[in-house]
Design a protein around this motif. Structure first.
Motif, PDB file in Angstrom:
ATOM      1  N   VAL A  43      24.257  85.545 -44.980  1.00 30.03           N
ATOM      2  CA  VAL A  43      24.675  85.602 -43.571  1.00 30.03           C
ATOM      3  C   VAL A  43      26.189  85.758 -43.487  1.00 30.03           C
ATOM      4  CG1 VAL A  43      24.805  84.281 -41.425  1.00 30.03           C
ATOM      5  CG2 VAL A  43      22.665  84.372 -42.703  1.00 30.03           C
ATOM      6  N   LEU A  44      26.915  85.017 -44.294  1.00 25.77           N
ATOM      7  CA  LEU A  44      28.372  85.122 -44.311  1.00 25.77           C
ATOM      8  C   LEU A  44      28.815  86.526 -44.734  1.00 25.77           C
ATOM      9  CD1 LEU A  44      31.073  83.645 -43.999  1.00 25.77           C
ATOM     10  CD2 LEU A  44      30.879  82.985 -46.401  1.00 25.77           C
ATOM     11  N   ALA A  45      28.208  87.041 -45.784  1.00 20.35           N
ATOM     12  CA  ALA A  45      28.557  88.384 -46.249  1.00 20.35           C
ATOM     13  C   ALA A  45      28.189  89.446 -45.211  1.00 20.35           C
ATOM     14  CB  ALA A  45      27.854  88.683 -47.579  1.00 20.35           C
ATOM     15  N   GLY A  46      27.042  89.286 -44.577  1.00 21.44           N
ATOM     16  CA  GLY A  46      26.631  90.229 -43.542  1.00 21.44           C
ATOM     17  C   GLY A  46      27.588  90.223 -42.362  1.00 21.44           C
ATOM     18  N   THR A  47      27.998  89.036 -41.947  1.00 16.97           N
ATOM     19  CA  THR A  47      28.947  88.925 -40.843  1.00 16.97           C
ATOM     20  C   THR A  47      30.291  89.532 -41.241  1.00 16.97           C
ATOM     21  OG1 THR A  47      27.855  86.943 -40.025  1.00 16.97           O
ATOM     22  CG2 THR A  47      30.116  87.302 -39.303  1.00 16.97           C
ATOM     23  N   ALA A  48      30.733  89.243 -42.464  1.00 13.36           N
ATOM     24  CA  ALA A  48      32.005  89.789 -42.942  1.00 13.36           C
ATOM     25  C   ALA A  48      31.969  91.311 -43.046  1.00 13.36           C
ATOM     26  CB  ALA A  48      32.355  89.180 -44.297  1.00 13.36           C
ATOM     27  N   THR A  49      30.802  91.879 -43.161  1.00 16.23           N
ATOM     28  CA  THR A  49      30.648  93.331 -43.200  1.00 16.23           C
ATOM     29  C   THR A  49      30.499  93.919 -41.803  1.00 16.23           C
ATOM     30  OG1 THR A  49      29.594  93.210 -45.369  1.00 16.23           O
ATOM     31  CG2 THR A  49      29.201  95.211 -44.085  1.00 16.23           C
ATOM     32  N   GLY A  50      29.627  93.339 -41.003  1.00 18.00           N
ATOM     33  CA  GLY A  50      29.324  93.902 -39.687  1.00 18.00           C
ATOM     34  C   GLY A  50      30.420  93.727 -38.655  1.00 18.00           C
ATOM     35  N   VAL A  85      32.619  84.418 -31.278  1.00 16.29           N
ATOM     36  CA  VAL A  85      32.093  83.079 -31.549  1.00 16.29           C
ATOM     37  C   VAL A  85      31.644  82.434 -30.239  1.00 16.29           C
ATOM     38  CG1 VAL A  85      32.739  80.748 -32.317  1.00 16.29           C
ATOM     39  CG2 VAL A  85      33.437  82.745 -33.658  1.00 16.29           C
ATOM     40  N   PHE A  86      32.458  82.558 -29.210  1.00 14.63           N
ATOM     41  CA  PHE A  86      32.133  81.998 -27.896  1.00 14.63           C
ATOM     42  C   PHE A  86      30.837  82.599 -27.339  1.00 14.63           C
ATOM     43  CE2 PHE A  86      32.432  82.655 -23.271  1.00 14.63           C
ATOM     44  CZ  PHE A  86      32.341  81.335 -22.849  1.00 14.63           C
ATOM     45  N   THR A  87      30.708  83.922 -27.390  1.00 18.01           N
ATOM     46  CA  THR A  87      29.518  84.556 -26.812  1.00 18.01           C
ATOM     47  C   THR A  87      28.278  84.331 -27.680  1.00 18.01           C
ATOM     48  OG1 THR A  87      30.163  86.709 -27.735  1.00 18.01           O
ATOM     49  CG2 THR A  87      30.784  86.246 -25.437  1.00 18.01           C
ATOM     50  N   THR A  88      28.464  84.135 -28.985  1.00 19.16           N
ATOM     51  CA  THR A  88      27.338  83.774 -29.838  1.00 19.16           C
ATOM     52  C   THR A  88      26.830  82.384 -29.467  1.00 19.16           C
ATOM     53  OG1 THR A  88      28.076  85.175 -31.661  1.00 19.16           O
ATOM     54  CG2 THR A  88      26.585  83.369 -32.222  1.00 19.16           C
ATOM     55  N   LEU A 116      21.175  87.275 -25.677  1.00 17.25           N
ATOM     56  CA  LEU A 116      21.885  88.411 -26.281  1.00 17.25           C
ATOM     57  C   LEU A 116      22.428  89.347 -25.212  1.00 17.25           C
ATOM     58  CD1 LEU A 116      19.630  89.316 -29.322  1.00 17.25           C
ATOM     59  CD2 LEU A 116      22.028  88.626 -29.397  1.00 17.25           C
ATOM     60  N   THR A 117      21.632  89.602 -24.194  1.00 19.56           N
ATOM     61  CA  THR A 117      22.061  90.494 -23.120  1.00 19.56           C
ATOM     62  C   THR A 117      23.244  89.905 -22.361  1.00 19.56           C
ATOM     63  OG1 THR A 117      19.815  91.358 -22.904  1.00 19.56           O
ATOM     64  CG2 THR A 117      21.305  91.713 -21.041  1.00 19.56           C
ATOM     65  N   VAL A 118      23.120  88.649 -21.969  1.00 18.11           N
ATOM     66  CA  VAL A 118      24.212  87.982 -21.252  1.00 18.11           C
ATOM     67  C   VAL A 118      25.455  87.927 -22.138  1.00 18.11           C
ATOM     68  CG1 VAL A 118      24.981  85.771 -20.268  1.00 18.11           C
ATOM     69  CG2 VAL A 118      22.707  86.651 -19.728  1.00 18.11           C
ATOM     70  N   GLY A 119      25.275  87.576 -23.403  1.00 17.44           N
ATOM     71  CA  GLY A 119      26.401  87.514 -24.332  1.00 17.44           C
ATOM     72  C   GLY A 119      27.102  88.849 -24.489  1.00 17.44           C
ATOM     73  N   ALA A 120      26.331  89.922 -24.587  1.00 18.13           N
ATOM     74  CA  ALA A 120      26.926  91.256 -24.736  1.00 18.13           C
ATOM     75  C   ALA A 120      27.716  91.650 -23.493  1.00 18.13           C
ATOM     76  CB  ALA A 120      25.846  92.293 -25.030  1.00 18.13           C
ATOM     77  N   ILE A 121      27.195  91.351 -22.325  1.00 22.76           N
ATOM     78  CA  ILE A 121      27.893  91.675 -21.081  1.00 22.76           C
ATOM     79  C   ILE A 121      29.188  90.869 -20.971  1.00 22.76           C
ATOM     80  CG2 ILE A 121      27.766  91.486 -18.548  1.00 22.76           C
ATOM     81  CD1 ILE A 121      24.714  92.137 -18.884  1.00 22.76           C
TER      82      ILE A 121
END
Length: 141
Positions: A43-50, A85-88, A116-121
């Protein structure tokens, strides 16, 4: 195509690309290492990539923004990440609230989709107002 629809489509494409990079990296880590901390490491590596992929693509293709310098870009990335981080946390909060309120997987998934929708907006609005703006002087922060 209307501007809002165009931005929404681009945002979805950028998110899909970053998600594919994240999940692909996680799968690669799990393939290479099956030790006791494989999932958190993946998960850490994926986040560091994405995350940086999403930042660069949004900066260029969603907001058409160019940083003044590498230092300015680093400060922007920090604020961008903070808002992420806040929207997550917002997304997780909505998902877990649905889980607690309804107690079923289906409703938790619905809460996750809504979160996810609210967070993205919210993330788009925060980035538009506070990250990818010329109002932040290069020496700020």
């Amino acid at each position: 195509m209307k501007q809002a629809a165009r931005i929404a489509l681009l945002y979805a494409v950028v998110s899909a690309i970053a998600t594919a990079a994240n999940i692909g990296c996680q799968a690669l880590v799990i393939w290479a290492y099956q030790g006791p901390h494989a999932v958190p490491l993946s998960v850490l590596a994926g986040t560091a990539t994405g995350l940086p992929i999403k930042y660069v693509l949004e900066k260029r293709h969603i907001f058409g923004f160019e940083a003044e310098s590498l230092a300015h870009d680093g400060r922007l990335f920090f604020v961008y990440t903070f808002f992420g981080v806040f929207t997550t946390a917002l997304f997780w909060g909505i998902e877990f609230a649905f889980h607690l309120a309804f107690g079923t997987d289906a409703m938790r998934y619905l809460g996750g989709a809504i979160g996810l929708t609210v967070g993205a907006i919210v993330k788009y609005q925060l980035d538009k107002r506070y990250v990818f703006t010329r109002r932040l002087p290069a020496g700020a922060m």
